[in-house]
Design a protein around this motif. Structure first.
Motif, PDB file in Angstrom:
ATOM      1  N   VAL A  15       0.857  -1.182   0.000  1.00 35.30           N
ATOM      2  CA  VAL A  15       0.000   0.000   0.000  1.00 35.30           C
ATOM      3  C   VAL A  15       0.896   1.236   0.000  1.00 35.30           C
ATOM      4  O   VAL A  15       1.854   1.318   0.770  1.00 35.30           O
ATOM      5  CB  VAL A  15      -0.928   0.026   1.233  1.00 35.30           C
ATOM      6  N   THR A  36      -1.300  -6.705   4.300  1.00 35.25           N
ATOM      7  CA  THR A  36      -0.411  -6.187   3.274  1.00 35.25           C
ATOM      8  C   THR A  36       1.041  -6.362   3.713  1.00 35.25           C
ATOM      9  O   THR A  36       1.350  -6.355   4.904  1.00 35.25           O
ATOM     10  CB  THR A  36      -0.715  -4.710   2.959  1.00 35.25           C
ATOM     11  N   ILE A 217      -7.174   3.192  -1.471  1.00 31.58           N
ATOM     12  CA  ILE A 217      -7.379   3.194  -0.023  1.00 31.58           C
ATOM     13  C   ILE A 217      -8.097   4.459   0.422  1.00 31.58           C
ATOM     14  O   ILE A 217      -8.866   4.460   1.389  1.00 31.58           O
ATOM     15  CB  ILE A 217      -6.054   3.008   0.750  1.00 31.58           C
ATOM     16  N   VAL A 225      -8.530  -2.829   0.534  1.00 30.69           N
ATOM     17  CA  VAL A 225      -7.182  -3.322   0.819  1.00 30.69           C
ATOM     18  C   VAL A 225      -7.245  -4.763   1.292  1.00 30.69           C
ATOM     19  O   VAL A 225      -6.514  -5.626   0.802  1.00 30.69           O
ATOM     20  CB  VAL A 225      -6.479  -2.429   1.863  1.00 30.69           C
TER      21      VAL A 225
END
Length: 237
Positions: A15, A36, A217, A225
Motif C-alpha cells: 500500500v 499487506t 485506499i 485493501v
C-alpha cells in the motif's frame, strides 16, 4: 541487504500512502491488520518533512508491525525512522534532472549519511501523462511497447538496476504491455496504478512480483485493501 535476495522479494501486495492526503488513525490500525506486506510512504505534491514524519510516526504508533519504507521524492523530506528507502529514477523523464540530477544534488549534501544497505533504486517508467509525477518530471509517456521494453532493458542491462516500477498512477494500465515487459525482464517488477478492485489486483499480481494499491485506499477504504490482499494471497497457495 543481501546481494543475493531482493529486499522486496516477499512483497506481493504493498500500500502506498501519500503524506499529503488524510487518513484516520482507525484506518491505520486496520491497515496494520490487513495483511499487506509493506507500506510505501511517498507522493509527488505537497510533500514536506513535517507531513512525512507525522504519517510515519502514526504508522509506527497505530500499525507497529507493518514494514514501512519511504519513497523519496524530495531530499528535504527524508525521515530516518523507516525500514528502508526507495529511490525513483524516472527513466522516461523529459529532463536529466529526474534521471540523475536530483540524486546528485542529494548525494553531494548527504552522501556520507546514506544507509546504502537499506536503499532500493527503482527504475521508474511513468505511463500516464496525466499523473502528477508525469507532469512534474516531464515524462515522455506516449511510448510504443517496443520503447517501453527498451527502457526496461536499458535499466537492467546497462544501468544494472534490479527493480523496475511501471507507474500508471490514476489509471489502470495495459496488462498486455505488462506481460511483454515481464517476458524480457528478470528484475523485481512492481506495478502501480488504478488497482481499485479484486479483479484488477489479481490480473496484475499474476504478472508482476509486487502490486501497489494507492488511491483506492482513500477512494474505497480499507475493505478494498483487505479484499485485494486476500485475493493476491490466494494466487500463491
Amino acid at each position: 541487504m543481501s546481494a543475493l535476495q531482493h529486499p522486496w522479494s516477499t512483497w506481493r501486495h504493498v500500500v502506498k500512502l501519500d503524506p499529503d492526503k488524510e487518513i484516520g488513525n482507525d484506518e491505520l490500525i486496520e491497515l496494520g491488520r490487513s495483511g499487506t506486506d509493506a507500506v510505501l510512504v511517498g507522493g509527488t505534491q505537497g510533500i514536506t518533512y513535517e507531513k512525512s514524519f507525522l504519517l510515519i510516526k502514526r504508522l509506527h504508533q497505530f500499525a507497529p508491525d507493518l514494514c514501512v519504507w519511504q519513497e523519496i521524492s524530495d531530499q528535504h523530506a527524508v525521515v530516518q525512522e523507516v525500514d528502508g528507502f526507495a529511490i525513483p529514477v524516472v527513466l522516461n523523464a523529459g529532463s536529466a534532472e529526474w534521471i540523475i540530477g536530483r540524486h546528485i544534488d542529494a548525494l553531494e549534501r548527504f552522501g556520507s549519511m546514506v544507509p546504502w544497505q537499506r536503499v532500493v533504486p527503482e527504475g521508474y517508467v511513468i505511463l500516464n501523462p496525466e499523473a502528477a509525477a508525469a507532469r512534474l518530471t516531464g515524462a515522455l509517456c506516449s511510448l510504443s511497447p517496443a520503447k517501453v521494453i527498451a527502457y526496461v532493458m536499458a535499466a537492467e542491462r546497462i544501468l544494472g538496476m534490479s527493480t523496475i516500477y511501471l507507474e500508471y498512477s490514476g489509471i489502470y494500465g495495459d496488462p498486455k504491455l505488462i506481460r511483454q515487459v515481464r517476458q524480457i525482464s528478470g528484475a523485481h517488477l512492481v506495478y502501480g496504478g488504478g488497482i481499485d478492485s479484486v479483479e484488477k489486483a489479481v490480473e496484475m499480481a499474476e504478472i508482476v512480483d509486487t502490486i501497489v494499491v494507492g488511491n483506492a485506499i482513500y477512494d474505497k477504504g480499507i475493505d478494498l485493501v483487505r479484499e485485494t490482499v486476500l485475493a493476491v494471497r490466494s494466487l500463491d497457495l
